[in-house]
Design a protein around this motif. Structure first.
Motif, PDB file in Angstrom:
ATOM      1  N   PHE A  39       0.820  -1.210   0.000  1.00  9.88           N
ATOM      2  CA  PHE A  39       0.000   0.000   0.000  1.00  9.88           C
ATOM      3  C   PHE A  39       0.853   1.259   0.000  1.00  9.88           C
ATOM      4  N   ALA A  40       2.052   1.200   0.563  1.00  6.72           N
ATOM      5  CA  ALA A  40       2.957   2.348   0.488  1.00  6.72           C
ATOM      6  C   ALA A  40       3.357   2.609  -0.963  1.00  6.72           C
ATOM      7  N   ILE A  41       3.623   1.545  -1.703  1.00  8.09           N
ATOM      8  CA  ILE A  41       3.973   1.695  -3.120  1.00  8.09           C
ATOM      9  C   ILE A  41       2.787   2.252  -3.901  1.00  8.09           C
ATOM     10  N   ILE A  42       1.584   1.740  -3.627  1.00  7.35           N
ATOM     11  CA  ILE A  42       0.383   2.236  -4.310  1.00  7.35           C
ATOM     12  C   ILE A  42       0.182   3.725  -4.033  1.00  7.35           C
ATOM     13  N   LEU A  43       0.300   4.126  -2.778  1.00  9.95           N
ATOM     14  CA  LEU A  43       0.128   5.543  -2.434  1.00  9.95           C
ATOM     15  C   LEU A  43       1.205   6.409  -3.062  1.00  9.95           C
ATOM     16  N   PHE A  44       2.436   5.905  -3.123  1.00  7.71           N
ATOM     17  CA  PHE A  44       3.527   6.638  -3.749  1.00  7.71           C
ATOM     18  C   PHE A  44       3.238   6.855  -5.236  1.00  7.71           C
ATOM     19  N   ASP A  47       0.513   9.408  -5.685  1.00  4.80           N
ATOM     20  CA  ASP A  47       1.041  10.736  -5.426  1.00  4.80           C
ATOM     21  C   ASP A  47       1.830  11.249  -6.631  1.00  4.80           C
ATOM     22  N   MET A  48       2.648  10.378  -7.225  1.00  4.96           N
ATOM     23  CA  MET A  48       3.408  10.788  -8.414  1.00  4.96           C
ATOM     24  C   MET A  48       2.475  11.120  -9.569  1.00  4.96           C
ATOM     25  N   LEU A  49       1.435  10.310  -9.759  1.00  6.52           N
ATOM     26  CA  LEU A  49       0.476  10.554 -10.833  1.00  6.52           C
ATOM     27  C   LEU A  49      -0.259  11.878 -10.615  1.00  6.52           C
TER      28      LEU A  49
END
Length: 63
Positions: A39-44, A47-49
């Motif tokens: 989920f940290a990767i998904i949120l990151f 955020d980038m998008l």
């Protein structure tokens, strides 16, 4: 309730808890860490998008 009494009650309650065995605990910890990392990767990525989309909008309306 004083701090000393509170501390002794916490210790007493901690002794009543049935703590999991190591063979159950380690896989559970691994699952929790993997889910948190996912989920940290998904949120990151979200955020980038979002940041990229805001930059595109800013560049579009500035010019």
């Amino acid at each position: 309730m004083g701090l000393r009494k509170f501390s002794s009650e916490v210790v007493k309650e901690g002794k009543r808890v049935r703590w999991p065995k190591r063979d159950v605990l380690i896989p559970s910890i691994i699952v929790v860490v993997l889910i948190a990392a996912f989920f940290a990767i998904i949120l990151f990525l979200e955020d980038m998008l979002g940041n990229t989309l805001l930059e595109i909008l800013r560049d579009t309306f500035q010019g």
